[in-house]
Design a protein around this motif. Structure first.
Motif, PDB file in Angstrom:
ATOM      1  N   VAL A 342      -5.438  -4.063  -9.229  1.00 20.44           N
ATOM      2  CA  VAL A 342      -3.995  -4.273  -9.396  1.00 20.44           C
ATOM      3  C   VAL A 342      -3.264  -4.072  -8.085  1.00 20.44           C
ATOM      4  CG1 VAL A 342      -1.932  -3.389 -10.545  1.00 20.44           C
ATOM      5  CG2 VAL A 342      -4.031  -3.722 -11.844  1.00 20.44           C
ATOM      6  N   GLN A 343      -3.670  -3.033  -7.323  1.00 25.42           N
ATOM      7  CA  GLN A 343      -3.024  -2.791  -6.035  1.00 25.42           C
ATOM      8  C   GLN A 343      -3.291  -3.929  -5.066  1.00 25.42           C
ATOM      9  OE1 GLN A 343      -4.345   1.001  -4.678  1.00 25.42           O
ATOM     10  NE2 GLN A 343      -3.231   2.170  -6.277  1.00 25.42           N
ATOM     11  N   ARG A 344      -4.513  -4.472  -5.057  1.00 23.08           N
ATOM     12  CA  ARG A 344      -4.813  -5.578  -4.152  1.00 23.08           C
ATOM     13  C   ARG A 344      -4.016  -6.827  -4.522  1.00 23.08           C
ATOM     14  NH1 ARG A 344     -10.175  -3.632  -4.616  1.00 23.08           N
ATOM     15  NH2 ARG A 344     -10.650  -5.242  -6.180  1.00 23.08           N
ATOM     16  N   ASN A 345      -3.917  -7.140  -5.803  1.00 26.14           N
ATOM     17  CA  ASN A 345      -3.144  -8.310  -6.236  1.00 26.14           C
ATOM     18  C   ASN A 345      -1.677  -8.179  -5.864  1.00 26.14           C
ATOM     19  OD1 ASN A 345      -5.432  -9.529  -7.321  1.00 26.14           O
ATOM     20  ND2 ASN A 345      -5.119  -8.584  -9.348  1.00 26.14           N
ATOM     21  N   SER A 346      -1.131  -6.974  -6.062  1.00 25.17           N
ATOM     22  CA  SER A 346       0.279  -6.786  -5.724  1.00 25.17           C
ATOM     23  C   SER A 346       0.500  -6.891  -4.224  1.00 25.17           C
ATOM     24  CB  SER A 346       0.743  -5.417  -6.231  1.00 25.17           C
ATOM     25  OG  SER A 346       0.014  -4.380  -5.613  1.00 25.17           O
ATOM     26  N   SER A 347      -0.453  -6.387  -3.448  1.00 26.16           N
ATOM     27  CA  SER A 347      -0.319  -6.489  -1.995  1.00 26.16           C
ATOM     28  C   SER A 347      -0.411  -7.933  -1.542  1.00 26.16           C
ATOM     29  CB  SER A 347      -1.413  -5.654  -1.315  1.00 26.16           C
ATOM     30  OG  SER A 347      -1.301  -4.306  -1.668  1.00 26.16           O
ATOM     31  N   ARG A 348      -1.326  -8.762  -2.176  1.00 30.11           N
ATOM     32  CA  ARG A 348      -1.485 -10.162  -1.802  1.00 30.11           C
ATOM     33  C   ARG A 348      -0.239 -10.956  -2.133  1.00 30.11           C
ATOM     34  NH1 ARG A 348      -6.058 -11.744  -4.660  1.00 30.11           N
ATOM     35  NH2 ARG A 348      -7.255 -10.642  -3.056  1.00 30.11           N
ATOM     36  N   SER A 349       0.318 -10.726  -3.305  1.00 30.27           N
ATOM     37  CA  SER A 349       1.532 -11.460  -3.696  1.00 30.27           C
ATOM     38  C   SER A 349       2.698 -11.097  -2.793  1.00 30.27           C
ATOM     39  CB  SER A 349       1.868 -11.162  -5.148  1.00 30.27           C
ATOM     40  OG  SER A 349       2.116  -9.776  -5.312  1.00 30.27           O
ATOM     41  N   THR A 350       2.778  -9.881  -2.424  1.00 33.34           N
ATOM     42  CA  THR A 350       3.870  -9.462  -1.525  1.00 33.34           C
ATOM     43  C   THR A 350       3.727 -10.124  -0.169  1.00 33.34           C
ATOM     44  OG1 THR A 350       3.986  -7.325  -2.645  1.00 33.34           O
ATOM     45  CG2 THR A 350       5.004  -7.468  -0.490  1.00 33.34           C
TER      46      THR A 350
END
Length: 383
Positions: A342-350
């Motif tokens: 979840v943290q990686r996905n949120s970082s990628r989208s940001t």
């Protein structure tokens, strides 16, 4: 037959002189007779005899004045005067200006307040047959002036000899190690006692104030060895003092730790006691329920216990009843991996959003005013 033997014969040379019973001549009578003779000699017919008589009178008067003036003396504040009249003790004289008849009284001033000192030193043989050089000093004060002046012939010399005798006696009955190291104070006290015992029969009129042990030296041939021994003893005393200081420093800490541990143990005891009492009270409340419905109560207690246990663990064991195998589900790892995803996905989208915003801003900044104007004209024509 002597003149003063009994029997009625009075042959006293001072009595029955001229047929009269008289005592020894008085000084006043002697002076009166002398003046009478001088006056008779000056009353003759010859002028020379008159002048000679006057001269003799003047000389006698001058001698009397000189004799009278010479009798004045001073006793200082710290002194007392011992008066001897014709060689026999007469009285003590207090401080101040005094007068004495010269050639009759003799005054000896004696200092009775100041403290006098007398040193003594020498090489002496100890009890263990070693030679040691000892230096001491006696301090004394005169308490009876007459006895100090006349009890012995030379009081200072007598005191010096008594001091030497006392030191040699004490050193001769002591070991060299005691004299040079730890027994110095005992040697000093023994010398003091021995000196007082020696001078007591002489009744010298002095009082011993103190004995100072100034120095004690071994022979030069063995001085280095004794210096090493003294240094070792000093080191020993220093180590002992350091150990005592360390003990005084550590002991309060240890006592503090002991008190702290005792308080913690007492607190733990009280906590465990209270918890046990709480458990007892809880079971006493459950007892009526268990008596009424033991199966249901037992099942409920079991479920509550398991819920409490599994709430503190991240591992679940699943029993596969069909295959008879135990399956292990590492929920902690699963949850950790899910959180990381979840943290990686949120970082990628940001990051993608930031890149798109940056590209749009760049395109808008690069567009020229002519193209913008042309676009406006095109829109106007269409209208």
């Amino acid at each position: 037959m002597a003149w003063n033997e009994p029997g009625g014969n009075n042959n006293d040379p001072w009595k029955n002189k001229g047929g009269r019973d008289q005592g020894p001549p008085d000084l006043d009578d002697i002076f009166k007779n002398l003046f009478a003779k001088i006056s008779k000699g000056g009353g003759g017919s010859s002028g020379g005899n008159s002048v000679g008589g006057i001269g003799i009178t003047v000389v006698v008067v001058a001698l009397l004045v000189i004799w009278f003036i010479s009798g004045f003396y001073t006793i200082r504040e710290a002194e007392r005067g011992v008066v001897l009249r014709f060689g026999e003790f007469s009285q003590f004289v207090e401080p101040g200006l005094r007068w004495k008849p010269t050639f009759i009284d003799t005054v000896y001033p004696v200092n009775v307040q100041s403290i006098n000192s007398m040193p003594s030193e020498g090489s002496m043989l100890t009890e263990d047959e070693n030679v040691v050089g000892v230096e001491m000093e006696v301090q004394y004060r005169i308490v009876e002036p007459f006895k100090y002046r006349f009890a012995v012939t030379e009081p200072e010399q007598s005191l010096n000899q008594a001091l030497n005798s006392a030191i040699r006696y004490v050193v001769g009955h002591s070991t060299m190690n005691d004299i040079l190291t730890s027994g110095r104070e005992l040697v000093r006290q023994q010398v003091w006692q021995e000196l007082e015992a020696i001078i007591e029969p002489y009744d010298m009129g002095i009082s011993i104030v103190d004995i100072n042990f100034k120095d004690a030296r071994p022979p030069n041939q063995v001085r280095e060895a004794f210096d090493d021994a003294i240094a070792a003893q000093e080191d020993e005393q220093r180590f002992i003092r350091e150990a005592e200081a360390y003990a005084r420093e550590i002991e309060p800490r240890a006592r503090g730790q002991v008190n702290r541990m005792a308080e913690e143990a007492q607190a733990y005891k009280e906590r465990v006691t209270l918890e046990a009492r709480g458990e007892v009270a809880r079971f006493q409340e459950l007892l009526p329920q268990y008596v009424a419905a033991p199966v249901v109560t037992r099942q409920r207690i079991y479920l509550e216990t398991m819920e409490q246990v599994y709430s503190n663990t991240s591992k679940i064991m699943v029993d596969n009843k069909g295959s008879g195998n135990m399956m292990y589900l590492p929920l902690d790892k699963i949850l950790e991996n899910q959180n990381n995803k979840v943290q990686r996905n949120s970082s990628r989208s940001t990051l993608e959003g930031l890149q798109q915003n940056g590209a749009a801003a760049t395109q808008s900044s690069n567009s020229s005013p002519s193209s913008t104007l042309r676009g406006d004209r095109t829109r106007t024509g269409r209208d």
